[in-house]
Design a protein around this motif. Structure first.
Motif, short mmCIF file in Angstrom:
data_model
loop_
_atom_site.label_atom_id
_atom_site.label_comp_id
_atom_site.label_asym_id
_atom_site.label_seq_id
_atom_site.Cartn_x
_atom_site.Cartn_y
_atom_site.Cartn_z
N LEU A 2 41.04 26.22 36.62
CA LEU A 2 42.18 26.44 37.49
C LEU A 2 41.87 25.85 38.85
O LEU A 2 40.89 26.23 39.50
CB LEU A 2 42.47 27.94 37.62
N THR A 23 50.27 35.98 41.22
CA THR A 23 50.28 35.23 39.96
C THR A 23 48.97 34.47 39.77
O THR A 23 48.38 34.49 38.68
CB THR A 23 51.47 34.25 39.92
N MET A 27 45.99 34.57 36.92
CA MET A 27 45.52 33.37 36.22
C MET A 27 44.01 33.21 36.35
O MET A 27 43.35 32.78 35.40
CB MET A 27 46.24 32.13 36.76
#
Length: 174
Positions: A2, A23, A27
């Protein structure tokens, strides 16, 4: 992996919101590797931006280690913090946290911030890592690639246009 895109130099971009932060935090829990810059690391960890960014280099390194643990390093994630300005020298650093160890990789800097270098770094890092390189060797190669690309970027090119990285792609091949 990520990689994030919502802030730099102690400021958030226009796309940033508290909802986006929450969010991204969800993740991060699913990612094995995260590549935030210093601003994004501080936001992910929920720490005070001014307090952290004003620390002297030695204390900043210790704080980056602590923040890396907070965002998943304590759970075995690889955390690579990119584009850390070093005020004591004309250099920039990347911090690699892997298996409980922190490593600083420094490289010279011309003091100009080019668009897209974080994304290029993440792509070069992941390619080398997937080929079997360690997180530290992958970050070192990515750092060398970014530095070479910056050096090859003509002075009259706007930093918003990014770097001239194409001729350096051969560095990523083996």
């Amino acid at each position: 992996m990520l990689t994030l895109l919502w802030g730099d130099d102690g400021r958030t971009y226009r796309n940033f919101s508290k909802e986006l932060l929450e969010t991204i935090r969800r993740m991060v829990k699913e990612a094995d590797i995260i590549t935030p810059n210093l601003t994004e690391l501080i936001l992910l960890a929920g720490e005070d931006m001014d307090k952290v960014t004003k620390l002297p280099e030695k204390e900043l390194t210790e704080e980056i280690y602590r923040l890396s643990m907070l965002v998943g390093g304590d759970k075995g994630k690889i955390v690579v913090v990119t584009g850390i300005p070093l005020s004591d020298t004309k250099a920039v650093a990347n911090y690699v946290f892997d298996n409980g160890e922190g490593t600083i990789i420094t490289s010279e800097s011309n003091g100009i911030h080019y668009s897209g270098t974080g994304d290029l770094f993440a792509a070069a890092f992941l390619g080398e890592y997937l080929r079997g390189g360690s997180a530290t060797s992958a970050a070192n190669l990515a750092s060398q690639f970014i530095l070479a690309s910056i050096k090859d970027t003509p002075k009259d090119v706007s930093p918003n246009a990014g770097t001239e990285y194409e001729k350096n792609l051969k560095m990523l091949m083996r």
